[in-house]
Design an enzyme around this catalytic site. Sequence first.
Site, PDB file in Angstrom:
ATOM      1  N   HIS A  60       0.849  -1.196   0.000  1.00  0.00           N
ATOM      2  CA  HIS A  60       0.000   0.000   0.000  1.00  0.00           C
ATOM      3  C   HIS A  60       0.881   1.242   0.000  1.00  0.00           C
ATOM      4  CE1 HIS A  60       0.850  -0.304   4.279  1.00  0.00           C
ATOM      5  NE2 HIS A  60       0.099   0.726   4.597  1.00  0.00           N
ATOM      6  N   HIS A  62       1.192   3.937   1.933  1.00  0.00           N
ATOM      7  CA  HIS A  62       1.643   4.716   3.092  1.00  0.00           C
ATOM      8  C   HIS A  62       3.171   4.821   3.033  1.00  0.00           C
ATOM      9  CE1 HIS A  62      -2.204   4.140   5.727  1.00  0.00           C
ATOM     10  NE2 HIS A  62      -2.230   5.248   5.022  1.00  0.00           N
ATOM     11  N   ASP A  64       5.634   4.815   5.014  1.00  0.00           N
ATOM     12  CA  ASP A  64       6.572   3.942   5.742  1.00  0.00           C
ATOM     13  C   ASP A  64       6.818   2.620   5.016  1.00  0.00           C
ATOM     14  OD1 ASP A  64       3.843   3.460   6.475  1.00  0.00           O
ATOM     15  OD2 ASP A  64       4.453   2.364   8.278  1.00  0.00           O
ATOM     16  N   HIS A 140      -7.289  -2.278   5.788  1.00  0.00           N
ATOM     17  CA  HIS A 140      -6.509  -1.176   6.343  1.00  0.00           C
ATOM     18  C   HIS A 140      -7.230   0.143   6.035  1.00  0.00           C
ATOM     19  CE1 HIS A 140      -3.025   0.652   8.006  1.00  0.00           C
ATOM     20  NE2 HIS A 140      -2.435   1.007   6.882  1.00  0.00           N
ATOM     21  N   ASP A 211      -0.310  -3.527   5.818  1.00  0.00           N
ATOM     22  CA  ASP A 211      -0.866  -3.296   7.132  1.00  0.00           C
ATOM     23  C   ASP A 211      -2.320  -3.743   7.112  1.00  0.00           C
ATOM     24  OD1 ASP A 211       1.499  -2.033   7.816  1.00  0.00           O
ATOM     25  OD2 ASP A 211       0.720  -0.010   7.645  1.00  0.00           O
TER      26      ASP A 211
HETATM   27 ZN   LIG Z   1       2.744   0.863   8.070  1.00  0.00          ZN
HETATM   28 ZN   LIG Z   2      -0.372   1.684   6.551  1.00  0.00          ZN
END
Ligand SMILES: [Zn+2]
Ligand SMILES: [Zn+2]
Length: 304
Positions: A60, A62, A64, A140, A211
């Site tokens: 995904h 995001h 991080d 998520h 996640d």
């Molecule tokens: Zn994450």
């Molecule tokens: Zn995430």
Amino acid sequence: MKLVLLGTSSAVPTLTRGLSCTALIREGDVFLFDCGEGTQLQLMKSGVKRSRIHSIFIGHLHGDHLYGIAGLLSTLHLDGREAPLNVFGPEGLRVFLNAAFRTPDLHFTFKLTVQEFPRGYRGRVLDEEEFYVDALPLDHSIFCLGWRFQEKPKPGIFNLERAQELGIPRGPLYGKLQHGEKIKLDDGRIITPDMVLGEARRGKSVAYCLDTQFSERSIKLAEQCTALIHETTFGPDAVEMARERKHSTMEDAARVAKEAGAQQLIATHFSSRYDGRQLAEIRDQARSVFENITTGRDLLEIDI
Ligand SMILES: [Zn+2]
Ligand SMILES: [Zn+2]
């Protein structure tokens, strides 16, 4: 196969934990799952060869899980890499890469294939002779794909004694049977592979669920897998926060491992609020649900 955890922190890096990235190494080929900031340095520290990266899977968008990919691709270009490279991820990944490289055609010294999947996508994303990779949406706060890397079944073990009993002459006929072909002997008898091969051996499998909050889909993805890598952002002190932010606790991940019948759970993606000692306590509590849990740490290598 071997797994190398390159980054085990969620959201922000800490002094001891980098951002999400896991390397799966199979017969020398490297498959990266996520590519958080700092992945390049972790690759060097771990000794995992960046020149052997076969594919990168971004679950995904995001940051991080993503912000390391632009730097890594730049370095592979500077290396003069020639081998093609696959990148898989959700829709929007190409926009990110185009912005990073300020060009829509993403021109490198190597052929880069970016495969994007629309919201809700499920299916086989890679299918090679000895393994395949499936994707399934997790649960998520944004569209997020989980992955399953699956080795195809290996032929059963050749029973030499049985082959001799059947009077099969040594040599190329053995090889044909091992490759699943039936053969005809000089005396006219037909020998089929099942007459000399043991049962096909199951291939190994790794499910990657980052996640997500607890989800039936993670269970499906991890069904009977050799190793489940699952996010465990929070501990029992922050169950509410986990639900709000659509993340998992260690206990949620343990439930997934148990219900899926996974052989082992590798916990990663930890909130920076926990130190190593606290994570060990959280793991010990979750062991009442599922026993075989490894608490991830950066550069940990796990043979599976
Ligand atoms: Zn994450
Ligand atoms: Zn995430």
